[in-house]
Design a protein around this motif. Structure first.
Motif, PDB file in Angstrom:
ATOM      1  N   THR A  37     -15.120 -24.761   5.326  1.00 48.86           N
ATOM      2  CA  THR A  37     -15.398 -26.187   5.476  1.00 48.86           C
ATOM      3  C   THR A  37     -15.667 -26.745   4.085  1.00 48.86           C
ATOM      4  N   VAL A  38     -14.738 -27.541   3.576  1.00 52.14           N
ATOM      5  CA  VAL A  38     -14.858 -28.122   2.243  1.00 52.14           C
ATOM      6  C   VAL A  38     -15.831 -29.299   2.276  1.00 52.14           C
ATOM      7  N   SER A  39     -15.673 -30.143   3.258  1.00 55.56           N
ATOM      8  CA  SER A  39     -16.588 -31.256   3.506  1.00 55.56           C
ATOM      9  C   SER A  39     -16.389 -31.654   4.970  1.00 55.56           C
ATOM     10  N   ARG A  40     -17.157 -32.631   5.413  1.00 53.92           N
ATOM     11  CA  ARG A  40     -17.051 -33.028   6.811  1.00 53.92           C
ATOM     12  C   ARG A  40     -15.615 -33.427   7.134  1.00 53.92           C
ATOM     13  N   GLY A  41     -15.031 -32.720   8.108  1.00 53.23           N
ATOM     14  CA  GLY A  41     -13.683 -33.050   8.557  1.00 53.23           C
ATOM     15  C   GLY A  41     -12.563 -32.460   7.720  1.00 53.23           C
ATOM     16  N   LEU A  42     -12.891 -31.638   6.709  1.00 55.82           N
ATOM     17  CA  LEU A  42     -11.867 -31.103   5.809  1.00 55.82           C
ATOM     18  C   LEU A  42     -11.993 -29.585   5.746  1.00 55.82           C
ATOM     19  N   ARG A  43     -10.883 -28.893   5.942  1.00 53.87           N
ATOM     20  CA  ARG A  43     -10.870 -27.436   5.937  1.00 53.87           C
ATOM     21  C   ARG A  43      -9.881 -26.900   4.909  1.00 53.87           C
TER      22      ARG A  43
END
Length: 97
Positions: A37-43
């Protein structure tokens, strides 16, 4: 019990979590150790060999109003920045006062 292998069509860079189903990922696979999980909503697939541009692409796909800055452009094109600018990009953002 063996794990279901990751689908071969995973992008070579970041992608919006909302795109998981269209990429052939179940919600369970999306939470596996191999997906970061790079940031909320981003993988990002953990062993991705993508370029800087491929890693940044997910941000612009996540939000149509997202834009990248001079720092992102410099990294994509391999341009060195002056030491103060490079340090500014490395430091965490400061809250507005």
């Amino acid at each position: 019990m063996s794990r279901t292998p990751m689908p071969p069509q995973l992008p070579n860079g970041s992608f919006p979590a909302a795109a998981a189903e269209s990429l052939g990922l179940s919600q369970k696979q999306l939470r596996r150790d191999g997906i970061v999980t790079v940031s909320r909503g981003l993988r990002l697939p953990m062993h991705s060999t993508g370029t800087v541009a491929e890693h940044l692409r997910g941000y612009t796909e996540l939000d149509a109003e997202c834009c990248l800055t001079y720092g992102s452009a410099a990294r994509v094109h391999g341009i060195s920045l002056s030491a103060p600018l490079d340090q500014e990009l490395a430091d965490p953002p400061r809250p507005f006062r």
